[in-house]
Design a protein around this motif. Structure first.
Motif, PDB file in Angstrom:
ATOM      1  N   ASP A  33       0.815  -1.220   0.000  1.00 43.68           N
ATOM      2  CA  ASP A  33       0.000   0.000   0.000  1.00 43.68           C
ATOM      3  C   ASP A  33       0.848   1.269   0.000  1.00 43.68           C
ATOM      4  O   ASP A  33       0.601   2.214   0.747  1.00 43.68           O
ATOM      5  CB  ASP A  33      -0.941   0.011   1.216  1.00 43.68           C
ATOM      6  CG  ASP A  33      -1.910  -1.160   1.211  1.00 43.68           C
ATOM      7  OD1 ASP A  33      -2.304  -1.596   0.108  1.00 43.68           O
ATOM      8  OD2 ASP A  33      -2.257  -1.632   2.310  1.00 43.68           O
ATOM      9  N   GLY A  34       1.881   1.284  -0.806  1.00 50.06           N
ATOM     10  CA  GLY A  34       2.727   2.464  -0.921  1.00 50.06           C
ATOM     11  C   GLY A  34       3.764   2.597   0.182  1.00 50.06           C
ATOM     12  O   GLY A  34       4.593   3.497   0.147  1.00 50.06           O
ATOM     13  N   GLU A  35       3.725   1.729   1.177  1.00 47.02           N
ATOM     14  CA  GLU A  35       4.693   1.747   2.276  1.00 47.02           C
ATOM     15  C   GLU A  35       5.777   0.701   1.999  1.00 47.02           C
ATOM     16  O   GLU A  35       5.466  -0.412   1.598  1.00 47.02           O
ATOM     17  CB  GLU A  35       4.025   1.409   3.613  1.00 47.02           C
ATOM     18  CG  GLU A  35       2.859   2.312   3.980  1.00 47.02           C
ATOM     19  CD  GLU A  35       3.301   3.713   4.336  1.00 47.02           C
ATOM     20  OE1 GLU A  35       4.365   3.870   4.952  1.00 47.02           O
ATOM     21  OE2 GLU A  35       2.572   4.657   3.991  1.00 47.02           O
ATOM     22  N   VAL A  36       7.016   1.057   2.211  1.00 47.20           N
ATOM     23  CA  VAL A  36       8.120   0.115   2.033  1.00 47.20           C
ATOM     24  C   VAL A  36       8.411  -0.537   3.375  1.00 47.20           C
ATOM     25  O   VAL A  36       8.735   0.136   4.350  1.00 47.20           O
ATOM     26  CB  VAL A  36       9.383   0.815   1.500  1.00 47.20           C
ATOM     27  CG1 VAL A  36      10.536  -0.163   1.399  1.00 47.20           C
ATOM     28  CG2 VAL A  36       9.101   1.455   0.150  1.00 47.20           C
ATOM     29  N   LEU A  37       8.250  -1.854   3.429  1.00 47.27           N
ATOM     30  CA  LEU A  37       8.559  -2.630   4.629  1.00 47.27           C
ATOM     31  C   LEU A  37       9.868  -3.370   4.400  1.00 47.27           C
ATOM     32  O   LEU A  37      10.035  -4.028   3.375  1.00 47.27           O
ATOM     33  CB  LEU A  37       7.457  -3.637   4.939  1.00 47.27           C
ATOM     34  CG  LEU A  37       6.092  -3.084   5.306  1.00 47.27           C
ATOM     35  CD1 LEU A  37       5.108  -4.224   5.511  1.00 47.27           C
ATOM     36  CD2 LEU A  37       6.175  -2.227   6.546  1.00 47.27           C
TER      37      LEU A  37
ATOM     38  N   LYS B  40       2.591 -10.949   7.791  1.00 49.13           N
ATOM     39  CA  LYS B  40       1.155 -10.658   7.784  1.00 49.13           C
ATOM     40  C   LYS B  40       0.796  -9.493   6.871  1.00 49.13           C
ATOM     41  O   LYS B  40      -0.335  -9.385   6.419  1.00 49.13           O
ATOM     42  CB  LYS B  40       0.658 -10.366   9.187  1.00 49.13           C
ATOM     43  CG  LYS B  40       0.479 -11.606  10.019  1.00 49.13           C
ATOM     44  CD  LYS B  40      -0.159 -11.264  11.343  1.00 49.13           C
ATOM     45  CE  LYS B  40      -0.370 -12.524  12.168  1.00 49.13           C
ATOM     46  NZ  LYS B  40      -1.009 -12.222  13.450  1.00 49.13           N
ATOM     47  N   ALA B  41       1.757  -8.595   6.642  1.00 53.19           N
ATOM     48  CA  ALA B  41       1.485  -7.447   5.769  1.00 53.19           C
ATOM     49  C   ALA B  41       1.197  -7.965   4.375  1.00 53.19           C
ATOM     50  O   ALA B  41       2.014  -8.668   3.778  1.00 53.19           O
ATOM     51  CB  ALA B  41       2.677  -6.493   5.765  1.00 53.19           C
ATOM     52  N   SER B  42       0.009  -7.655   3.858  1.00 57.90           N
ATOM     53  CA  SER B  42      -0.386  -8.180   2.543  1.00 57.90           C
ATOM     54  C   SER B  42       0.221  -7.358   1.423  1.00 57.90           C
ATOM     55  O   SER B  42       0.504  -6.183   1.565  1.00 57.90           O
ATOM     56  CB  SER B  42      -1.913  -8.165   2.430  1.00 57.90           C
ATOM     57  OG  SER B  42      -2.385  -6.845   2.555  1.00 57.90           O
ATOM     58  N   ASN B  43       0.412  -8.016   0.316  1.00 60.79           N
ATOM     59  CA  ASN B  43       0.971  -7.343  -0.869  1.00 60.79           C
ATOM     60  C   ASN B  43      -0.102  -6.626  -1.634  1.00 60.79           C
ATOM     61  O   ASN B  43      -1.202  -6.937  -1.737  1.00 60.79           O
ATOM     62  CB  ASN B  43       1.676  -8.350  -1.770  1.00 60.79           C
ATOM     63  CG  ASN B  43       2.991  -8.784  -1.161  1.00 60.79           C
ATOM     64  OD1 ASN B  43       3.654  -7.987  -0.505  1.00 60.79           O
ATOM     65  ND2 ASN B  43       3.366 -10.024  -1.391  1.00 60.79           N
TER      66      ASN B  43
END
Length: 128
Positions: A77-81, A125-128
């Protein structure tokens, strides 16, 4: 004659104390040059002192700890993890560093958000 010898001894001690003081206070540890046991202890000390209030950035961690042993990046969602792993405990002395021998640090847009076992869980858990 004895006075001159004592002066040289005092001068030598003063120079020695000054050099030791400068090395202890200003010499930066280089994790890449450490043996693995010292590097694990150094990594542990750094990670134990982390705090969310500090707003630790990825560049600061890389500057202090050096290259991570493992790293993964994804954009959600536009955030770089990005999760970086530094070795903090030996599990199996086989010469291969695995995730179970490391502590993970999760960065969101280069700012530390979470570390420890929950970092990998949150990253997965962070979805793509």
């Amino acid at each position: 004659m004895i006075r001159k010898i004592l002066q040289y001894i005092f001068l030598g001690l003063a120079v020695y104390v000054t050099v030791v003081f400068l090395v202890i206070n200003y010499y930066k540890d280089d994790p890449q040059a450490m043996i693995w046991q010292d590097r694990e202890a150094f990594n542990n000390r750094f990670i134990e002192n982390l705090s969310l209030e500090q707003q630790t950035e990825l560049a600061d961690v890389l500057d202090t700890l050096g290259s991570p042993d493992l790293t993964y990046v994804k954009k959600v969602d536009g955030e770089v993890l990005q999760i970086v792993f530094y070795r903090t405990q030996l599990v199996k002395p086989d010469g291969i560093t695995t995730e179970d021998e490391c502590t993970g640090m999760l960065f969101e847009n280069n700012v530390l958000k979470l570390w420890g076992p929950g970092a990998r869980v949150a990253f997965d858990k962070a979805s793509n």
